[in-house]
Design a protein around this motif. Structure first.
Motif, PDB file in Angstrom:
ATOM      1  N   GLN A 110       0.835  -1.200   0.000  1.00  0.00           N
ATOM      2  CA  GLN A 110       0.000   0.000   0.000  1.00  0.00           C
ATOM      3  C   GLN A 110       0.874   1.255   0.000  1.00  0.00           C
ATOM      4  N   CYS A 111       1.916   1.250   0.824  1.00  0.00           N
ATOM      5  CA  CYS A 111       2.827   2.400   0.879  1.00  0.00           C
ATOM      6  C   CYS A 111       3.578   2.565  -0.441  1.00  0.00           C
ATOM      7  N   ILE A 112       3.993   1.449  -1.032  1.00  0.00           N
ATOM      8  CA  ILE A 112       4.704   1.522  -2.320  1.00  0.00           C
ATOM      9  C   ILE A 112       3.789   2.120  -3.385  1.00  0.00           C
ATOM     10  N   VAL A 195      -2.306  -1.020  24.153  1.00  0.00           N
ATOM     11  CA  VAL A 195      -1.932  -1.015  22.728  1.00  0.00           C
ATOM     12  C   VAL A 195      -1.851   0.411  22.179  1.00  0.00           C
ATOM     13  N   ARG A 196      -1.796   1.405  23.064  1.00  0.00           N
ATOM     14  CA  ARG A 196      -1.796   2.792  22.579  1.00  0.00           C
ATOM     15  C   ARG A 196      -0.588   3.100  21.694  1.00  0.00           C
ATOM     16  N   ILE A 197       0.582   2.578  22.060  1.00  0.00           N
ATOM     17  CA  ILE A 197       1.775   2.845  21.242  1.00  0.00           C
ATOM     18  C   ILE A 197       1.614   2.234  19.859  1.00  0.00           C
ATOM     19  N   ASN A 198       1.054   1.029  19.802  1.00  0.00           N
ATOM     20  CA  ASN A 198       0.825   0.385  18.507  1.00  0.00           C
ATOM     21  C   ASN A 198      -0.135   1.190  17.646  1.00  0.00           C
ATOM     22  N   LYS A 199      -1.220   1.686  18.262  1.00  0.00           N
ATOM     23  CA  LYS A 199      -2.196   2.478  17.512  1.00  0.00           C
ATOM     24  C   LYS A 199      -1.586   3.794  17.042  1.00  0.00           C
ATOM     25  N   ILE A 200      -0.824   4.434  17.934  1.00  0.00           N
ATOM     26  CA  ILE A 200      -0.217   5.717  17.584  1.00  0.00           C
ATOM     27  C   ILE A 200       0.775   5.544  16.442  1.00  0.00           C
ATOM     28  N   TYR A 201       1.577   4.475  16.501  1.00  0.00           N
ATOM     29  CA  TYR A 201       2.543   4.286  15.415  1.00  0.00           C
ATOM     30  C   TYR A 201       1.837   3.967  14.102  1.00  0.00           C
ATOM     31  N   ALA A 206       0.412   6.016   8.675  1.00  0.00           N
ATOM     32  CA  ALA A 206      -0.625   6.441   7.732  1.00  0.00           C
ATOM     33  C   ALA A 206      -0.490   7.921   7.408  1.00  0.00           C
ATOM     34  N   PHE A 207      -0.187   8.733   8.425  1.00  0.00           N
ATOM     35  CA  PHE A 207      -0.058  10.172   8.195  1.00  0.00           C
ATOM     36  C   PHE A 207       1.191  10.483   7.374  1.00  0.00           C
ATOM     37  N   GLU A 253      -9.269   7.255  -7.236  1.00  0.00           N
ATOM     38  CA  GLU A 253      -9.768   5.911  -6.939  1.00  0.00           C
ATOM     39  C   GLU A 253      -9.017   5.311  -5.738  1.00  0.00           C
ATOM     40  N   PHE A 254      -7.685   5.450  -5.711  1.00  0.00           N
ATOM     41  CA  PHE A 254      -6.884   4.863  -4.636  1.00  0.00           C
ATOM     42  C   PHE A 254      -7.116   5.584  -3.312  1.00  0.00           C
ATOM     43  N   TYR A 255      -7.030   6.913  -3.318  1.00  0.00           N
ATOM     44  CA  TYR A 255      -7.097   7.651  -2.052  1.00  0.00           C
ATOM     45  C   TYR A 255      -8.515   7.786  -1.512  1.00  0.00           C
ATOM     46  N   LEU A 256      -9.523   7.877  -2.364  1.00  0.00           N
ATOM     47  CA  LEU A 256     -10.901   7.934  -1.860  1.00  0.00           C
ATOM     48  C   LEU A 256     -11.271   6.632  -1.160  1.00  0.00           C
ATOM     49  N   LEU A 257     -10.920   5.503  -1.778  1.00  0.00           N
ATOM     50  CA  LEU A 257     -11.171   4.222  -1.126  1.00  0.00           C
ATOM     51  C   LEU A 257     -10.371   4.102   0.175  1.00  0.00           C
ATOM     52  N   ALA A 258      -9.136   4.614   0.165  1.00  0.00           N
ATOM     53  CA  ALA A 258      -8.310   4.570   1.373  1.00  0.00           C
ATOM     54  C   ALA A 258      -8.948   5.373   2.499  1.00  0.00           C
ATOM     55  N   PHE A 259      -9.446   6.554   2.185  1.00  0.00           N
ATOM     56  CA  PHE A 259     -10.059   7.389   3.214  1.00  0.00           C
ATOM     57  C   PHE A 259     -11.368   6.799   3.727  1.00  0.00           C
ATOM     58  N   PHE A 260     -12.181   6.256   2.832  1.00  0.00           N
ATOM     59  CA  PHE A 260     -13.423   5.613   3.261  1.00  0.00           C
ATOM     60  C   PHE A 260     -13.114   4.463   4.222  1.00  0.00           C
ATOM     61  N   SER A 261     -12.142   3.634   3.847  1.00  0.00           N
ATOM     62  CA  SER A 261     -11.765   2.501   4.685  1.00  0.00           C
ATOM     63  C   SER A 261     -11.193   2.974   6.023  1.00  0.00           C
ATOM     64  N   PHE A 262     -10.304   3.969   5.985  1.00  0.00           N
ATOM     65  CA  PHE A 262      -9.650   4.463   7.203  1.00  0.00           C
ATOM     66  C   PHE A 262     -10.663   5.056   8.174  1.00  0.00           C
TER      67      PHE A 262
END
Length: 316
Positions: A110-112, A195-201, A206-207, A253-262
């Motif tokens: 996804q990052c690539i 799990v706060r550190i895991n969520k924050i990372y 993502a950011f 297409e890529f980023y709209l789906l990404a934002f909806f999912s996120f």
């Protein structure tokens, strides 16, 4: 595997539920998912063959498109075989380490993909805003370095997610992952520890990736549009704009789906879980299906090369 206080200590095996709430119809859902995967595999493979076999397509934009196609094939292959195993063959078990490896592959690809889309936007920016220097800037060596850079960026940014899970989370409330693949937050939520550190990372990655890439892609296209609309001739404006249409479609297409999912995962607390899972699956399956179609339709050189390939096969 040891249990203590109703928790499981370092489980060796996890169970993927598929799509919670839609278990009775998962076998039917697997049919369109499988069809999407087969078509995506065929379309992207055809695109890669066309670009490799035609020297006129060995230009930066097409080379980036080849990277995008290869990434799409790998991304959909990471999830579909196991997902269909759950849907059709009732095989939900996955080794814990294999789950982490799948997670690393999915989020890395996804990052690539996001990094390649940024590179394509910068390529269009130079081609339209500074066309005389485009060939001198986007050399084959630079394209290769960009490919290596976006791959290393993805691998290095995602790897700590796995290390944090493996090293910090020892006790798990359950071994049942309410998802059809090993998604980062779905696995992290199983843990009994903080799990706060895991969520924050996870949010940090993502950011850094999506936020950084979207900002620079947007700035590139603002500059491109200013340049295009300042061209004196209407034909020149249309030609310049047409070279960007395919990339804009793929970008949206890529980023709209990404934002909806996120946002449905993080803030859609009243949305049924199966909606979250379906959106996540579509986010990984729709771009690989549509990208070769969009570029095949909008790029004349690719369209002509594919037509010649089919014509030669038919003639033989």
């Amino acid at each position: 595997m040891f249990q203590r206080n109703d928790t499981v200590f370092m489980p060796s095996v996890l169970r993927l539920t598929g799509i919670p709430g839609l278990e009775p119809v998962q076998a039917w859902i697997g049919i369109p998912f499988c069809a999407m995967y087969v078509l995506a595999l065929f379309g992207n493979s055809l695109l890669l063959v066309a670009i490799k076999s035609e020297r006129s397509l060995h230009e930066p934009m097409c080379l980036f498109l080849a990277m995008l196609g290869a990434t799409d094939v790998m991304l959909s292959t990471c999830i579909l075989p196991k997902m269909l195993g759950i849907f059709w063959f009732h095989s939900p078990e996955i080794d814990f380490d294999a789950c982490l490896f799948q997670m690393w592959l999915i989020h890395s690809f996804q990052c690539i993909e996001s990094g390649v889309l940024l590179a394509m936007a910068l390529d269009r920016y130079v081609a339209i805003c500074d066309p005389l220097r485009h060939a001198a800037i986007f050399t084959p060596q630079l394209v290769t370095r960009i490919g290596v850079a976006v791959t290393l960026r993805a691998a290095l940014l995602v790897a700590p997610c796995l290390i944090l899970i493996k090293c910090r989370l020892k006790h798990y409330r359950t071994t049942v992952v309410s998802h059809s693949y090993c998604e980062h937050m779905a696995v992290v939520k199983l843990a009994a520890e903080d799990v706060r550190i895991n969520k924050i990372y996870g949010l940090f990655v993502a950011f850094i990736v999506l936020g950084f890439d979207i900002i620079f892609i947007t700035l590139s296209y603002i500059r491109i549009f200013v340049t295009v609309f300042s061209l004196p001739q209407r034909e020149a404006r249309l030609k310049a704009f047409n070279t960007c249409v395919a990339h804009i479609c793929v970008f949206l297409e890529f980023y709209l789906l990404a934002f909806f999912s996120f946002f449905t995962h993080r803030f859609g607390f009243h949305i049924p879980p199966y909606v979250h899972i379906l959106l996540s699956n579509l986010y990984l399956l729709v771009p690989p299906l549509l990208n070769p179609v969009v570029y095949g339709v909008k790029t004349k050189q690719i369209r002509d090369r594919v037509s010649r390939m089919f014509h030669s096969v038919g003639a033989s």
